[in-house]
Design an enzyme around this catalytic site. Sequence first.
Site, short mmCIF file in Angstrom:
data_model
loop_
_atom_site.label_atom_id
_atom_site.label_comp_id
_atom_site.label_asym_id
_atom_site.label_seq_id
_atom_site.Cartn_x
_atom_site.Cartn_y
_atom_site.Cartn_z
N LYS A 82 0.94 -1.12 0.13
CA LYS A 82 0.04 -0.03 -0.09
C LYS A 82 0.84 1.20 -0.06
O LYS A 82 0.65 2.35 -0.87
CB LYS A 82 -1.03 0.19 1.16
CG LYS A 82 -2.08 -1.17 1.33
CD LYS A 82 -2.83 -1.18 2.42
CE LYS A 82 -2.19 -1.46 3.78
NZ LYS A 82 -1.58 -2.66 3.90
N THR A 83 1.92 1.31 0.87
CA THR A 83 2.85 2.41 0.96
C THR A 83 3.68 2.52 -0.54
O THR A 83 3.87 3.67 -1.06
CB THR A 83 3.80 2.60 1.98
OG1 THR A 83 2.95 1.99 3.19
CG2 THR A 83 4.57 3.69 2.39
N ASP A 127 -0.89 6.45 6.81
CA ASP A 127 -1.09 4.86 7.07
C ASP A 127 -1.81 4.63 8.33
O ASP A 127 -2.27 5.67 9.30
CB ASP A 127 0.43 4.64 7.71
CG ASP A 127 0.43 2.88 7.38
OD1 ASP A 127 -0.47 2.32 6.41
OD2 ASP A 127 1.48 2.56 7.59
N THR A 176 -5.56 -1.43 7.20
CA THR A 176 -5.60 -3.01 7.04
C THR A 176 -7.13 -3.32 7.57
O THR A 176 -7.66 -4.39 7.39
CB THR A 176 -4.94 -3.51 8.40
OG1 THR A 176 -4.97 -2.85 9.39
CG2 THR A 176 -3.40 -3.73 7.81
N ARG A 235 6.38 -8.33 1.72
CA ARG A 235 7.44 -7.73 2.89
C ARG A 235 8.10 -9.14 3.43
O ARG A 235 9.05 -9.08 3.79
CB ARG A 235 6.66 -7.15 3.86
CG ARG A 235 7.45 -6.87 5.12
CD ARG A 235 6.72 -5.81 6.03
NE ARG A 235 6.61 -4.61 5.63
CZ ARG A 235 5.36 -3.76 5.88
NH1 ARG A 235 4.61 -4.50 6.52
NH2 ARG A 235 5.41 -2.62 5.38
P1 ADP Z 1 2.08 -1.98 3.16
O1 ADP Z 1 2.11 -0.51 3.06
O2 ADP Z 1 0.88 -2.60 2.52
O3 ADP Z 1 2.13 -2.48 4.55
P2 ADP Z 1 4.67 -1.72 1.85
O4 ADP Z 1 4.05 -1.10 0.58
O5 ADP Z 1 5.40 -1.07 2.94
O6 ADP Z 1 3.43 -2.54 2.51
O7 ADP Z 1 5.68 -3.05 0.96
C1 ADP Z 1 6.39 -3.73 2.08
C2 ADP Z 1 7.61 -4.03 1.16
O8 ADP Z 1 7.22 -5.03 0.40
C3 ADP Z 1 8.29 -2.85 0.34
O9 ADP Z 1 9.45 -2.61 1.09
C4 ADP Z 1 8.39 -3.45 -1.18
O10 ADP Z 1 9.60 -3.53 -1.38
C5 ADP Z 1 7.71 -4.64 -1.03
N1 ADP Z 1 6.56 -4.65 -1.98
C6 ADP Z 1 5.44 -4.38 -1.88
N2 ADP Z 1 4.52 -4.57 -2.81
C7 ADP Z 1 5.34 -4.91 -3.96
C8 ADP Z 1 5.08 -5.04 -5.22
N3 ADP Z 1 4.08 -5.26 -5.81
N4 ADP Z 1 6.32 -5.48 -6.20
C9 ADP Z 1 7.55 -5.54 -5.57
N5 ADP Z 1 7.82 -5.27 -3.91
C10 ADP Z 1 6.78 -5.06 -3.27
#
Ligand code: ADP
Length: 354
Positions: A82-83, A127, A176, A235
């Site tokens: 998401k981030t 977030d 979430t 992640r």
């Molecule tokens: P969330 O915000 O949903 O908790 P993040 O965006 O922080 O998740 O993603 C966590 C990690 O996973 C990031 O460091 C990123 O490198 C990796 N990641 C997330 N989505 C992808 C994707 N679609 N392709 C490659 N790496 C990804």
Amino acid sequence: MAIISDDDGLENVSRVKKNPVVKPETIEYDTTFENTIRPKDFDSYIGQSALKETLKITLEAAKKRGKSLDHMLFYGPPGLGKTTIAGVVAAQMGVDIRITSAPALERPRDIIGILMSLKGGEILFIDEIHRLNKVAEEILYPAMEDFTLDMTTGKVQTAKTLRIPLPKFTLIGATTKAGELSSPLRDRFGIINRLEFYTTEELAQVVKRTAKILEIDITEEGAKAIAKRSRGTPRIANRLVKRVSDFAIVKFDGQINEEVANYSLNLLKIDEFGLDNTDRALLNMIIEKYDGGPVGIETIAAALSEDVRTIEDVCEPYLLQAGLLQRTPRGRKVSPEGYRHLGIKMPSEQTSLF
Ligand code: ADP
């Protein structure tokens, strides 16, 4: 309209403005590593193809019209990107992104400070937006809708109403728990998207990409072996690449192949479904103490000495998705598949009917 007390009057805003960068509170992982490997464009953002397609169209339309983007909400379990997708959107639009999280916006002046320091077109990423308090939400409503800050300052009798224009910005919220967002807030997002768990093939691509950035030699089978145990979550895949690469360097010749991956993941007690000790303890506990359930989430958390939020946000989504756990109106229940996975015989369905 937000009522701001004397203590939170505008004098304080400029002070906050000088220090506008707020870091997410819940940093429970190595953010430097995460940021190094975070994809920066749609091509390196693997999977989520439906989401990417619709976003690309939205972005192009906004660029052609010369307008700011609609506010967006991304929801789904932690670690699904998401981030990262918010960062990709900002990069594609050529604008800056300001990252914060709802728990860091406790006082009215926190959110006011950030809003007032935004520049036109910028993206504000919040977030855990379901954790915003009521006052912060009420400040956000006119900011999202009309790009204004509506505030009342001073004591009741001498109260003054101020309407301050804000630059046009885009709010991207991540959560979430979309269900915990108040409906007035949810309704103000023009675009609402759910992020899905990733397939093994997609995660294998994530693993290979990360290995390349970390300059680690990995075979196709090695990448697949890690992907299979990554619970559908990039992640986790990235964390496992790092852990397995330590084993590859210390115990083997530096290359991650299938054997190295399986050997390391077995030692780390991550099974072929990607479950770790906590997940297995959760399923075992429901079976042993509560005959497989149903049992309430608070009881589960207390029995495991875990926080309810960790169980709900981290363990449960994947156990439900993998079909090992079921959610019923009376609580959580281990599924027949869950029993099978743990190698425990399920009590006969017949006996539970009487
Ligand atoms: P969330 O915000 O949903 O908790 P993040 O965006 O922080 O998740 O993603 C966590 C990690 O996973 C990031 O460091 C990123 O490198 C990796 N990641 C997330 N989505 C992808 C994707 N679609 N392709 C490659 N790496 C990804």
